[in-house]
Design an enzyme around this catalytic site. Structure first.
Site, PDB file in Angstrom:
ATOM      1  N   HIS A 127      42.774  40.065 -37.990  1.00  0.00           N
ATOM      2  CA  HIS A 127      42.036  39.160 -38.875  1.00  0.00           C
ATOM      3  C   HIS A 127      41.157  38.229 -38.056  1.00  0.00           C
ATOM      4  O   HIS A 127      39.970  38.027 -38.371  1.00  0.00           O
ATOM      5  CB  HIS A 127      43.043  38.366 -39.714  1.00  0.00           C
ATOM      6  CG  HIS A 127      42.427  37.317 -40.585  1.00  0.00           C
ATOM      7  ND1 HIS A 127      42.190  37.509 -41.929  1.00  0.00           N
ATOM      8  CD2 HIS A 127      42.024  36.050 -40.314  1.00  0.00           C
ATOM      9  CE1 HIS A 127      41.659  36.415 -42.442  1.00  0.00           C
ATOM     10  NE2 HIS A 127      41.552  35.512 -41.482  1.00  0.00           N
ATOM     11  N   GLU A 128      41.702  37.643 -36.992  1.00  0.00           N
ATOM     12  CA  GLU A 128      40.941  36.699 -36.180  1.00  0.00           C
ATOM     13  C   GLU A 128      39.844  37.402 -35.390  1.00  0.00           C
ATOM     14  O   GLU A 128      38.728  36.870 -35.255  1.00  0.00           O
ATOM     15  CB  GLU A 128      41.878  35.927 -35.251  1.00  0.00           C
ATOM     16  CG  GLU A 128      42.890  35.066 -35.976  1.00  0.00           C
ATOM     17  CD  GLU A 128      42.262  34.106 -36.971  1.00  0.00           C
ATOM     18  OE1 GLU A 128      41.177  33.546 -36.667  1.00  0.00           O
ATOM     19  OE2 GLU A 128      42.835  33.914 -38.062  1.00  0.00           O
ATOM     20  N   HIS A 131      36.821  37.866 -37.564  1.00  0.00           N
ATOM     21  CA  HIS A 131      35.943  36.695 -37.673  1.00  0.00           C
ATOM     22  C   HIS A 131      34.911  36.692 -36.546  1.00  0.00           C
ATOM     23  O   HIS A 131      33.732  36.378 -36.759  1.00  0.00           O
ATOM     24  CB  HIS A 131      36.762  35.402 -37.609  1.00  0.00           C
ATOM     25  CG  HIS A 131      37.413  35.005 -38.892  1.00  0.00           C
ATOM     26  ND1 HIS A 131      36.719  34.893 -40.086  1.00  0.00           N
ATOM     27  CD2 HIS A 131      38.702  34.661 -39.163  1.00  0.00           C
ATOM     28  CE1 HIS A 131      37.554  34.500 -41.037  1.00  0.00           C
ATOM     29  NE2 HIS A 131      38.759  34.365 -40.511  1.00  0.00           N
ATOM     30  N   GLU A 185      36.931  34.900 -45.279  1.00  0.00           N
ATOM     31  CA  GLU A 185      38.344  35.259 -45.147  1.00  0.00           C
ATOM     32  C   GLU A 185      38.621  36.651 -45.707  1.00  0.00           C
ATOM     33  O   GLU A 185      39.399  37.418 -45.143  1.00  0.00           O
ATOM     34  CB  GLU A 185      39.225  34.215 -45.823  1.00  0.00           C
ATOM     35  CG  GLU A 185      39.178  32.836 -45.181  1.00  0.00           C
ATOM     36  CD  GLU A 185      39.828  32.785 -43.806  1.00  0.00           C
ATOM     37  OE1 GLU A 185      40.206  33.843 -43.256  1.00  0.00           O
ATOM     38  OE2 GLU A 185      39.964  31.686 -43.260  1.00  0.00           O
TER      39      GLU A 185
END
Length: 254
Positions: A127-128, A131, A185
């Site tokens: 997920h990070e 980004h 997100e």
């Protein structure tokens, strides 16, 4: 405004995240500022004795990152040339982040307090990383410039002040203070499950991770996830996209 441009930062992958993004500052400038901000944060953690305190935990985090990072080229080939760095900061905070250019940190509290499995930890890290691949910080900074929130940065662009200093401050702000939008997100969730699946981690762990987050905070997400869609909506979306990339997971496992 003449510097404003719409760019495609990533390919869509199997999850289809390929939205065009409005940018007013270059990727190189944000990566340079991120690198400086990262070194400052890591330096402060080192001075406090909070950097990479547990060798086994560090080895575990880096082993997972070493499987995730090569998959990032599916979304953008230039990520293979990024100077990736992955460290663990000793803190009770439930947090993790990845700055532009692959500068990443995971907080020990996230791992220890939630008792994360490798699959769940891969979900967080994927997920990070997503980004960073999508350059969400660059997009936030650009939006701030347009709406005059980042007036000092806009002034630097116009020749007033120090661009590097202003950008470094903005990188810190969007990383540690300003929450990502729900759109950001959701994009990171979807790309994250694909990165995990391609690396051989069960993408369905993103759902169990969210359940742990919700239980830990009495139904409300911790600060770093505070702008995600509601629990049921996000859980449904994660489950749907995890199923979409299951063939990639099965292929990786075999």
């Amino acid at each position: 405004m003449s510097a404003c441009q719409t760019v495609q930062t990533t390919g869509g992958g199997a999850v289809g995240v390929d939205r065009g993004q409005m940018m007013m500052v270059s990727a190189a400038e944000v990566e340079q500022a991120s690198g400086k901000q990262y070194q400052q944060v890591i330096g402060e953690a080192r001075q406090k004795g909070a950097l990479n305190r547990d060798p086994a935990q560090l080895a575990r985090v880096r082993a997972i990152s070493n499987r995730l990072i090569p998959q990032s080229v599916v979304f953008r080939r230039d990520a293979a040339q990024w100077q990736w760095e992955v460290n663990v900061i000793r803190s009770d905070e439930l947090n993790a982040w990845c700055m532009a250019g692959g500068k990443m940190a995971v907080y020990s509290g996230l791992i220890d307090q939630l008792k994360l499995t490798d699959d769940e930890l891969a979900a967080v890290m994927g997920h990070e990383i997503a980004h960073a691949l999508r350059e969400h910080s660059r997009e936030q900074i650009s939006k701030a410039m347009v709406t005059s929130v980042g007036a000092s940065v806009a002034g630097a662009i116009l020749g007033v002040g120090q661009l590097g200093t202003d950008l470094m401050g903005m990188v810190g702000k969007v990383t540690f203070e300003l929450p990502n939008s729900r759109l950001h997100e959701t994009e990171a969730d979807r790309i994250g499950v694909e990165l995990a699946a391609r690396a051989g981690y069960d993408p369905r762990a993103a759902v169990s991770l969210w359940d742990k987050m919700g239980a830990r905070s009495n139904g409300a997400p911790p600060q770093w996830l505070s702008t995600h869609p509601g629990h049921d909506t996000r859980r449904k979306d994660l489950g749907e996209y995890a199923q979409r990339v299951m063939p990639l997971y099965e292929q990786a496992r075999h």
